[in-house]
Design a protein around this motif. Structure first.
Motif, PDB file in Angstrom:
ATOM      1  N   ILE A 196       0.832  -1.215   0.000  1.00  0.00           N
ATOM      2  CA  ILE A 196       0.000   0.000   0.000  1.00  0.00           C
ATOM      3  C   ILE A 196       0.861   1.257   0.000  1.00  0.00           C
ATOM      4  CG2 ILE A 196      -1.712   1.321   1.310  1.00  0.00           C
ATOM      5  CD1 ILE A 196      -2.877  -1.340   2.245  1.00  0.00           C
ATOM      6  N   SER A 197       0.536   2.159  -0.916  1.00  0.00           N
ATOM      7  CA  SER A 197       1.234   3.433  -1.059  1.00  0.00           C
ATOM      8  C   SER A 197       0.237   4.566  -0.817  1.00  0.00           C
ATOM      9  CB  SER A 197       1.832   3.540  -2.466  1.00  0.00           C
ATOM     10  OG  SER A 197       2.342   4.830  -2.723  1.00  0.00           O
ATOM     11  N   THR A 198       0.593   5.510   0.075  1.00  0.00           N
ATOM     12  CA  THR A 198      -0.326   6.588   0.450  1.00  0.00           C
ATOM     13  C   THR A 198       0.392   7.923   0.363  1.00  0.00           C
ATOM     14  OG1 THR A 198      -1.334   5.056   2.047  1.00  0.00           O
ATOM     15  CG2 THR A 198      -1.952   7.377   2.208  1.00  0.00           C
ATOM     16  N   ARG A 247       5.375  14.410   0.190  1.00  0.00           N
ATOM     17  CA  ARG A 247       3.923  14.315   0.368  1.00  0.00           C
ATOM     18  C   ARG A 247       3.494  12.934   0.846  1.00  0.00           C
ATOM     19  NH1 ARG A 247       0.538  18.611  -0.764  1.00  0.00           N
ATOM     20  NH2 ARG A 247       1.725  20.346  -1.599  1.00  0.00           N
ATOM     21  N   MET A 248       4.454  12.085   1.175  1.00  0.00           N
ATOM     22  CA  MET A 248       4.110  10.725   1.585  1.00  0.00           C
ATOM     23  C   MET A 248       3.403  10.732   2.941  1.00  0.00           C
ATOM     24  SD  MET A 248       5.098   9.259  -1.084  1.00  0.00           S
ATOM     25  CE  MET A 248       4.606   7.610  -0.600  1.00  0.00           C
ATOM     26  N   LEU A 249       2.413   9.848   3.082  1.00  0.00           N
ATOM     27  CA  LEU A 249       1.645   9.717   4.318  1.00  0.00           C
ATOM     28  C   LEU A 249       1.753   8.291   4.843  1.00  0.00           C
ATOM     29  CD1 LEU A 249      -1.630  11.578   3.236  1.00  0.00           C
ATOM     30  CD2 LEU A 249       0.201  12.498   4.668  1.00  0.00           C
ATOM     31  N   LYS A 250       1.485   8.130   6.112  1.00  0.00           N
ATOM     32  CA  LYS A 250       1.394   6.794   6.677  1.00  0.00           C
ATOM     33  C   LYS A 250       0.094   6.134   6.217  1.00  0.00           C
ATOM     34  CE  LYS A 250       3.794   8.315  10.865  1.00  0.00           C
ATOM     35  NZ  LYS A 250       3.647   8.551  12.323  1.00  0.00           N
ATOM     36  N   GLN A 251       0.092   4.826   6.197  1.00  0.00           N
ATOM     37  CA  GLN A 251      -1.100   4.110   5.750  1.00  0.00           C
ATOM     38  C   GLN A 251      -2.323   4.483   6.585  1.00  0.00           C
ATOM     39  OE1 GLN A 251      -0.543  -0.123   5.332  1.00  0.00           O
ATOM     40  NE2 GLN A 251      -2.735  -0.562   5.439  1.00  0.00           N
ATOM     41  N   GLU A 252      -2.121   4.636   7.902  1.00  0.00           N
ATOM     42  CA  GLU A 252      -3.252   4.944   8.784  1.00  0.00           C
ATOM     43  C   GLU A 252      -3.736   6.388   8.637  1.00  0.00           C
ATOM     44  OE1 GLU A 252       0.553   5.029  11.406  1.00  0.00           O
ATOM     45  OE2 GLU A 252      -0.237   3.908   9.682  1.00  0.00           O
TER      46      GLU A 252
END
Length: 541
Positions: A92-94, A387-392
């Motif tokens: 998963i990529s967010t 701009r990367m976010l954590k999966q949660e």
């Protein structure tokens, strides 16, 4: 020290040179006393200065010859290129959406000046998203459409590229709600150069001409102190607004923090419910008085966005330009960041793209892509490193993300390795191959988007599958091929780590083959920039 020393083309006497501990702040002195000659040499082909406007082009603009600084203090955020992920380990990529474009124009400024940009100035997503693509207008309850296309990768044999395209609904100027705009203008000494305050004034004049009677403008200046120079004034009183803009002059140190506080205070006083409430900060970002700590400034702006007032940054100038601050506080302020290097770019940002610059149609837009381990072995995201976010974070409506303006389109590109093909990573010696249901092999990935309607607290989910079907690069539409050419250009400027055998000649050829339609000659200009980059890269070898 000799009796006289040449600094910025100005002869200073004796020990006065020692006082210039920050030479960038004094560049305007040289410009004022010894104006630089006008030249078009630095800008390459004439087409660079064709007018970007709905009417065809006009005569070539003369370039601004910028003062050469002895000390370059420009600041850029360091971002490592996104790594390759094994789907078996991390499917998963967010990330947060991004509609900033400053990296493209800032890079253009470097190339036009005959220099390759610092690698940290290159953000692939801002390069790709600088251009318009013909994605379909939304025709559902959602304020944007989502399309995907999968093609063979020109970078790695047997790899694929998945392009995700988002198109926000368009609004004409007449459809925009009333606007409460605060022009926050840096008039410190460092802004006196021709590519700074004079260009800021041109930008604000262009924007003022677009104002309607229901819009209002407040103008605040700041140098050694902040000053309210225009109370909220109706767009109907253009002459009054323009008089204030025309009288702006540079001088003094840069105390930006208190000025930002005042800008929010004045924006709150003139707040328009269900309207556009936005601060436009025009500066080189060189804050040197008051709170100058980057995280403190960013935190202050992030807190202020809760008031419903967004902050857009317009960056100018060279030598002491603080791009890291400009980009990050715009992100924190739910605004967008543009770098303006000439009058034509000012027209693009505040005239042709007025609605997307000012009117937000979706807030906190997040993308989460889940890759199918039955069909995809490895993947990597091109750009969006900061701009990367954590999966949660995806399902957490308290986590801030990017906004999309009316008419904006946004593009993201993933490179994937299908199952059964050799990728970037060695196969695991001990991990058992994934056994999957044949029924699940019809999809490469599943794209989820979350967004909020303006001024709403609860997010809305939009989902779409990416089916296992692909085209050759030659079969892809021109928009997809051009976006890949721009992504390749960005990667090449960062060292070409993932470009494989694709070099400058192949990048230029792909851009030339996909350059139409090009109503504002933006793609034509890009091809010329790629040729300049090729020439400069060859000189370094």
């Amino acid at each position: 020290m000799q009796k006289s020393t040449k600094v910025f083309g100005l002869t200073l006497l004796s020990c006065m040179v020692v006082a210039c501990s920050n030479p960038a702040k004094y560049s305007g002195i040289a410009t004022e006393l010894a104006p630089a000659p006008v030249s078009t040499a630095n800008f390459g082909a004439d087409r660079f200065r064709k007018l970007i406007a709905p009417t065809a082009y006009v005569a070539v603009m003369p370039s601004i010859e910028r003062p050469r600084l002895e000390q370059n203090t420009e600041k850029y955020q360091k971002n490592e290129v996104n790594p390759v992920h094994r789907v078996a380990d991390d499917a998963i990529s967010t990330f947060s959406i991004d509609v900033d474009t400053g990296s493209y124009t800032n890079t253009r400024r470097y190339l036009n000046d005959g220099r390759l940009p610092p690698v940290d100035a290159i953000r692939a997503e801002e390069m790709i998203n600088y251009f318009d693509y013909q994605y379909p207008q939304p025709n559902s309850v959602h304020p944007f459409s989502v399309t995907t296309e999968t093609v063979d990768s020109p970078w790695k044999e047997r790899a694929k590229l998945i392009k995700i395209g988002i198109q926000a609904k368009d609004l004409s100027t007449k459809q925009l709600p009333p606007a409460n705009l605060v022009f926050l203008v840096d008039v410190s000494g460092s802004m006196s150069a021709e590519d700074k305050l004079p260009l800021v004034k041109q930008t604000l004049r262009i924007l003022t001409e677009q104002l309607r009677p229901q819009d209002k403008v407040t103008i605040i200046t700041y140098a050694s102190g902040e000053k309210l120079v225009l109370e909220p004034t109706s767009g109907e009183q253009k002459d009054k607004i323009l008089r204030v803009i025309n009288q702006l002059q540079a001088g003094g140190a840069t105390a930006g923090e208190q000025a930002i506080q005042l800008a929010y205070k004045e924006a709150e006083k003139a707040f328009v419910k269900n309207g556009i409430n936005r601060i436009l900060l025009a500066t080189d970002g060189d804050f040197n008085v008051g709170i100058t700590d980057f995280n403190t400034l960013k935190g202050m702006v992030a807190e202020k966005r809760k008031s419903g007032i967004s902050l857009t940054t317009l960056g100018y100038g060279t030598g002491n330009y603080n791009e890291e601050l400009m980009e990050q506080i715009a992100d924190a302020g739910d605004g967008n960041y543009s770098y303006i290097d000439n009058k034509n770019e000012a027209k693009k940002v505040v005239q042709r793209q007025l609605s997307s610059t000012l009117a937000t149609v979706a807030q906190d837009v997040k993308i989460q892509v889940e890759f199918n381990p039955a069909t995809v072995k490895e993947y990597r995201l091109v750009g969006y490193e900061n701009r990367m976010l954590k999966q949660e974070d995806f399902n957490n409506d308290k986590v801030d993300a990017g906004d999309i303006g009316a008419g904006h389109n946004v593009t993201a590109i993933y490179e994937i390795i299908p199952v059964g093909q050799q990728g970037w990573l060695n196969d695991s010696r001990y991990q058992a191959p994934i056994k999957s249901d044949t029924a699940k092999k019809s999809e490469y990935a599943f794209v989820n988007l979350r967004y909020k309607l303006p001024n709403q607290e609860k997010s809305i989910l939009l989902s779409q599958a990416v089916n296992v079907k692909s085209k050759t690069l030659a079969q892809a539409n021109n928009d997809t091929r051009f976006a890949i050419a721009v992504a390749s250009y960005a990667q090449q400027l960062k060292g070409g780590q993932y470009n494989g055998a694709m070099g400058w000649d192949q990048i230029i050829q792909l851009a030339q083959q996909s350059a139409k339609p090009d109503p504002y000659q933006m793609r034509e200009e890009f091809i010329d920039l790629a040729k300049i980059a090729k020439s400069l890269s060859a000189k370094q070898n």
